[in-house]
Design a protein around this motif. Structure first.
Motif, PDB file in Angstrom:
ATOM      1  N   PRO A 156     -12.415  18.612   6.598  1.00 21.47           N
ATOM      2  CA  PRO A 156     -11.499  18.293   5.497  1.00 21.47           C
ATOM      3  C   PRO A 156     -10.630  17.084   5.830  1.00 21.47           C
ATOM      4  N   THR A 157     -10.332  16.276   4.829  1.00 16.70           N
ATOM      5  CA  THR A 157      -9.440  15.130   5.004  1.00 16.70           C
ATOM      6  C   THR A 157      -8.034  15.541   4.596  1.00 16.70           C
ATOM      7  N   ILE A 158      -7.144  15.582   5.555  1.00 15.21           N
ATOM      8  CA  ILE A 158      -5.765  15.998   5.305  1.00 15.21           C
ATOM      9  C   ILE A 158      -4.915  14.748   5.147  1.00 15.21           C
ATOM     10  N   GLU A 159      -4.500  14.457   3.914  1.00 14.67           N
ATOM     11  CA  GLU A 159      -3.710  13.267   3.640  1.00 14.67           C
ATOM     12  C   GLU A 159      -2.436  13.640   2.894  1.00 14.67           C
ATOM     13  N   ASN A 160      -1.369  12.919   3.185  1.00 18.09           N
ATOM     14  CA  ASN A 160      -0.089  13.107   2.504  1.00 18.09           C
ATOM     15  C   ASN A 160       0.471  11.735   2.149  1.00 18.09           C
ATOM     16  N   GLU A 161       0.883  11.571   0.892  1.00 16.61           N
ATOM     17  CA  GLU A 161       1.377  10.291   0.406  1.00 16.61           C
ATOM     18  C   GLU A 161       2.776  10.475  -0.170  1.00 16.61           C
ATOM     19  N   LYS A 162       3.680   9.546   0.178  1.00 13.90           N
ATOM     20  CA  LYS A 162       5.066   9.667  -0.291  1.00 13.90           C
ATOM     21  C   LYS A 162       5.714   8.283  -0.355  1.00 13.90           C
ATOM     22  N   THR A 163       6.644   8.115  -1.299  1.00 12.76           N
ATOM     23  CA  THR A 163       7.405   6.879  -1.415  1.00 12.76           C
ATOM     24  C   THR A 163       8.723   7.031  -0.658  1.00 12.76           C
ATOM     25  N   PHE A 164       9.019   6.078   0.214  1.00 13.54           N
ATOM     26  CA  PHE A 164      10.213   6.127   1.066  1.00 13.54           C
ATOM     27  C   PHE A 164      11.181   5.011   0.693  1.00 13.54           C
ATOM     28  N   SER A 165      12.456   5.266   0.957  1.00 11.58           N
ATOM     29  CA  SER A 165      13.497   4.252   0.797  1.00 11.58           C
ATOM     30  C   SER A 165      13.914   3.781   2.186  1.00 11.58           C
ATOM     31  N   PHE A 166      14.666   2.680   2.226  1.00 10.59           N
ATOM     32  CA  PHE A 166      15.115   2.126   3.503  1.00 10.59           C
ATOM     33  C   PHE A 166      16.463   2.752   3.908  1.00 10.59           C
ATOM     34  N   PRO A 167      16.675   3.087   5.184  1.00  9.92           N
ATOM     35  CA  PRO A 167      15.745   2.949   6.307  1.00  9.92           C
ATOM     36  C   PRO A 167      14.728   4.093   6.345  1.00  9.92           C
ATOM     37  N   LEU A 168      13.599   3.833   6.942  1.00 17.83           N
ATOM     38  CA  LEU A 168      12.535   4.842   7.031  1.00 17.83           C
ATOM     39  C   LEU A 168      12.995   6.004   7.907  1.00 17.83           C
TER      40      LEU A 168
END
Length: 217
Positions: free
Chosen positions: A24-36
């Motif tokens: 299985p491909t385990i992927e997580n995507e999220k939008t971040f603000s600065f600072p990381l």
């Protein structure tokens, strides 16, 4: 139901064959603000999470894309350095995609070598003589089935806990091993198996085992 991978260990505990069938491909995507809020470092030539976690992103996960652009090693497809992009406040908010890295060949060899002493320890701890050792090891999201031949070669299948017919599959893989490896005049015992016919028939057997209603290969 899914079969993830298959391992074949020699009687001395060395890894002589390994096949990733349907990992299985385990992927997580999220939008971040600065600072990381995550700390990223270069490990094994990839950008990895070394500190912090959130929303499924954990330490050890690898950065695979920035704003939809693939990251290979430390560079984006357009040639920019990934860490430099992350350090520039002007690039935020920024969308990052992380994935769990695949095991390297050396890591697979190490894991296989660790199973051998565990198997031997299970045999010694058993209150019954002539114990068969570890045959099944089940966790929340996977199950490992092991079949040891009379000569000490071990066949291991990692699968979904609900996968049926694994015992029959292990015996089928043993038959393929005998037909295409042991009967090959160019194959030496204890050495890695490199045979296209074995690969082809093994993949067919694994695909058949995943079909609904399967009970025998």
């Amino acid at each position: 139901m899914t079969i993830f991978s298959l391992y074949i260990l020699s009687k001395s505990g060395g890894l002589i064959y390994q096949h990733d069938h349907n990992l299985p491909t385990i992927e997580n995507e999220k939008t971040f603000s600065f600072p990381l809020e995550l700390k990223l470092d270069v490990q094994n030539r990839n950008v990895m999470v070394s500190f912090g976690q959130r929303d499924g992103i954990k330490v050890g996960h690898m950065l695979v894309a920035i704003n939809g652009m693939k990251v290979t090693g430390q560079q984006l497809d357009d040639g920019r350095d990934a860490l430099q992009v992350l350090q520039d406040e002007a690039n935020y908010p920024i969308n990052l995609k992380f994935a769990r890295p695949r095991l390297t060949t050396n890591e697979k060899i190490f894991q296989a070598s660790m199973f051998y002493p565990l198997y031997a320890l299970a045999c010694q701890l058993s209150p019954e003589p002539r114990s068969s050792g570890i045959e099944v090891l089940e966790a929340d999201n996977f199950r490992m089935n092991c079949f040891q031949t009379l000569t000490g070669v071990k066949f291991m299948v990692i699968s979904d806990p609900k996968q049926s017919g694994v015992d029959a599959l292990l015996h089928r893989v043993y038959e393929l091993y005998a037909d295409f490896a042991l009967k090959n005049p160019f194959y030496s015992l204890e050495m890695p198996i490199r045979c296209e016919l074995f690969d082809e028939h093994l993949k067919t057997a694994l695909e058949q085992a995943e079909r609904p209603g399967f009970s025998n290969v």
